[in-house]
Design a protein around this motif. Structure first.
Motif, PDB file in Angstrom:
ATOM      1  N   THR A  11      36.597   5.241  18.440  1.00  0.00           N
ATOM      2  CA  THR A  11      36.745   5.681  19.825  1.00  0.00           C
ATOM      3  C   THR A  11      37.447   4.548  20.562  1.00  0.00           C
ATOM      4  OG1 THR A  11      34.651   4.707  20.548  1.00  0.00           O
ATOM      5  CG2 THR A  11      34.586   7.005  19.726  1.00  0.00           C
ATOM      6  N   GLU A  12      37.992   4.838  21.717  1.00  0.00           N
ATOM      7  CA  GLU A  12      38.686   3.799  22.483  1.00  0.00           C
ATOM      8  C   GLU A  12      37.763   2.623  22.778  1.00  0.00           C
ATOM      9  OE1 GLU A  12      41.422   3.493  26.486  1.00  0.00           O
ATOM     10  OE2 GLU A  12      41.157   5.440  25.512  1.00  0.00           O
ATOM     11  N   GLU A  13      36.552   2.907  23.232  1.00  0.00           N
ATOM     12  CA  GLU A  13      35.602   1.845  23.577  1.00  0.00           C
ATOM     13  C   GLU A  13      35.127   1.098  22.330  1.00  0.00           C
ATOM     14  OE1 GLU A  13      34.963   5.206  24.391  1.00  0.00           O
ATOM     15  OE2 GLU A  13      36.064   4.966  26.270  1.00  0.00           O
ATOM     16  N   GLY A  14      34.810   1.845  21.282  1.00  0.00           N
ATOM     17  CA  GLY A  14      34.322   1.233  20.053  1.00  0.00           C
ATOM     18  C   GLY A  14      35.343   0.304  19.431  1.00  0.00           C
ATOM     19  N   TYR A  15      36.588   0.737  19.414  1.00  0.00           N
ATOM     20  CA  TYR A  15      37.618  -0.085  18.799  1.00  0.00           C
ATOM     21  C   TYR A  15      37.929  -1.304  19.652  1.00  0.00           C
ATOM     22  CZ  TYR A  15      41.158  -1.090  15.354  1.00  0.00           C
ATOM     23  OH  TYR A  15      41.874  -1.699  14.348  1.00  0.00           O
ATOM     24  N   ALA A  16      37.912  -1.164  20.973  1.00  0.00           N
ATOM     25  CA  ALA A  16      38.159  -2.308  21.864  1.00  0.00           C
ATOM     26  C   ALA A  16      37.078  -3.365  21.681  1.00  0.00           C
ATOM     27  CB  ALA A  16      38.233  -1.854  23.314  1.00  0.00           C
ATOM     28  N   GLU A  17      35.827  -2.953  21.565  1.00  0.00           N
ATOM     29  CA  GLU A  17      34.742  -3.916  21.325  1.00  0.00           C
ATOM     30  C   GLU A  17      34.934  -4.617  19.989  1.00  0.00           C
ATOM     31  OE1 GLU A  17      30.851  -2.180  21.760  1.00  0.00           O
ATOM     32  OE2 GLU A  17      31.398  -1.291  23.697  1.00  0.00           O
ATOM     33  N   PHE A  18      35.268  -3.849  18.972  1.00  0.00           N
ATOM     34  CA  PHE A  18      35.534  -4.378  17.641  1.00  0.00           C
ATOM     35  C   PHE A  18      36.664  -5.412  17.699  1.00  0.00           C
ATOM     36  CE2 PHE A  18      38.299  -3.626  13.824  1.00  0.00           C
ATOM     37  CZ  PHE A  18      37.473  -4.137  12.836  1.00  0.00           C
ATOM     38  N   ALA A  19      37.763  -5.056  18.341  1.00  0.00           N
ATOM     39  CA  ALA A  19      38.923  -5.941  18.424  1.00  0.00           C
ATOM     40  C   ALA A  19      38.602  -7.214  19.190  1.00  0.00           C
ATOM     41  CB  ALA A  19      40.097  -5.204  19.085  1.00  0.00           C
ATOM     42  N   ASP A  20      37.952  -7.083  20.336  1.00  0.00           N
ATOM     43  CA  ASP A  20      37.627  -8.264  21.135  1.00  0.00           C
ATOM     44  C   ASP A  20      36.718  -9.222  20.376  1.00  0.00           C
ATOM     45  OD1 ASP A  20      39.230  -7.515  23.273  1.00  0.00           O
ATOM     46  OD2 ASP A  20      37.590  -6.502  24.332  1.00  0.00           O
ATOM     47  N   ASP A  21      35.732  -8.686  19.672  1.00  0.00           N
ATOM     48  CA  ASP A  21      34.828  -9.530  18.888  1.00  0.00           C
ATOM     49  C   ASP A  21      35.592 -10.261  17.783  1.00  0.00           C
ATOM     50  OD1 ASP A  21      32.165 -10.450  17.894  1.00  0.00           O
ATOM     51  OD2 ASP A  21      32.703  -9.170  16.186  1.00  0.00           O
ATOM     52  N   LEU A  22      36.424  -9.533  17.065  1.00  0.00           N
ATOM     53  CA  LEU A  22      37.145 -10.152  15.956  1.00  0.00           C
ATOM     54  C   LEU A  22      38.209 -11.135  16.434  1.00  0.00           C
ATOM     55  CD1 LEU A  22      37.362  -7.227  13.423  1.00  0.00           C
ATOM     56  CD2 LEU A  22      36.062  -9.342  13.211  1.00  0.00           C
ATOM     57  N   LEU A  23      38.868 -10.840  17.537  1.00  0.00           N
ATOM     58  CA  LEU A  23      39.846 -11.789  18.069  1.00  0.00           C
ATOM     59  C   LEU A  23      39.172 -13.100  18.457  1.00  0.00           C
ATOM     60  CD1 LEU A  23      42.195  -9.562  20.228  1.00  0.00           C
ATOM     61  CD2 LEU A  23      42.859 -10.962  18.265  1.00  0.00           C
ATOM     62  N   GLU A  24      38.012 -12.997  19.079  1.00  0.00           N
ATOM     63  CA  GLU A  24      37.273 -14.206  19.467  1.00  0.00           C
ATOM     64  C   GLU A  24      36.914 -15.039  18.239  1.00  0.00           C
ATOM     65  OE1 GLU A  24      36.027 -16.943  22.033  1.00  0.00           O
ATOM     66  OE2 GLU A  24      36.923 -15.041  22.656  1.00  0.00           O
ATOM     67  N   ARG A  25      36.474 -14.366  17.186  1.00  0.00           N
ATOM     68  CA  ARG A  25      36.134 -15.086  15.957  1.00  0.00           C
ATOM     69  C   ARG A  25      37.379 -15.633  15.273  1.00  0.00           C
ATOM     70  NH1 ARG A  25      32.501 -11.737  12.250  1.00  0.00           N
ATOM     71  NH2 ARG A  25      33.096  -9.866  13.366  1.00  0.00           N
ATOM     72  N   MET A  26      38.462 -14.875  15.311  1.00  0.00           N
ATOM     73  CA  MET A  26      39.699 -15.268  14.643  1.00  0.00           C
ATOM     74  C   MET A  26      40.233 -16.602  15.167  1.00  0.00           C
ATOM     75  SD  MET A  26      43.082 -12.849  14.302  1.00  0.00           S
ATOM     76  CE  MET A  26      42.084 -11.393  14.048  1.00  0.00           C
TER      77      MET A  26
END
Length: 185
Positions: free
Chosen positions: A60-75
């Motif tokens: 979903t738009e919200e689910g994927y945005a949360e996923f992306a933001d979390d992974l970008l921060e870790r990256m």
């Protein structure tokens, strides 16, 4: 593979273009984090959400945005000390037909989603290959990363995207790598 790994390869190949040492160093490059976030959410995310709509909350738009933001921060976590050299290692595989960057561009084409940032990443990945001594025309070098038999219309569509990605990368370089916020995306 077509979300986190594609964005990680994109970050690594762009970092290599800038001669950065660490993936975390991208945090100090004007526009880099916004560029990666837009690529992750609007290109990879839109592609995967179209392909897997309704399968899981992630798509979903919200689910994927949360996923992306979390992974970008870790990256880009400086404590991980992830090197550009390590993250950009084995570019031939990462530019493979079924792999992270070309695989995402192909799926994007199939789903009707443009992926210009990832196409720019493919061009940057080709430069990583060239630095390792595999110089040649983008088309020939990229084709050498793929199986001999690939559907020609699809291969030509990918090549067209990469040609535009190369033009964007060249414009960014000509602008002195000033910002990853190019106009006309």
């Amino acid at each position: 593979l077509l979300g986190h790994n594609a964005t990680h390869a994109l970050a690594a190949f762009l970092g290599a273009s800038l001669d950065l040492e660490l993936v975390a160093d991208l945090r100090g490059v004007e526009g880099a984090m916004d560029f990666l976030r837009v690529a992750f959410i609007e290109e990879s995310g839109a592609t995967l959400r179209r392909r897997w709509a309704g399968v899981d909350e992630l798509f979903t738009e919200e689910g994927y945005a949360e996923f992306a933001d979390d992974l970008l921060e870790r990256m880009v976590n400086p404590w991980l000390a992830d090197t550009i050299e390590r993250a950009s290692r084995d570019p031939r595989r990462k530019l493979g037909w079924e792999d992270r960057l070309v695989g995402l561009v192909r799926l994007g084409l199939a789903q009707g989603v443009l992926t210009p940032r990832y196409a720019m990443g493919i061009a940057a990945g080709l430069e990583v290959l060239a630095r390792s001594g595999e110089a040649g025309e983008d088309r020939d070098t990229l084709r050498s990363c793929w199986p001999v038999e690939v559907p020609e219309p699809e291969a030509e569509a990918v090549m067209a995207a990469v040609t535009e990605g190369r033009a964007r990368l060249d414009r960014w370089r000509e602008g002195g790598f000033a910002s990853l916020r190019p106009t006309g995306w």
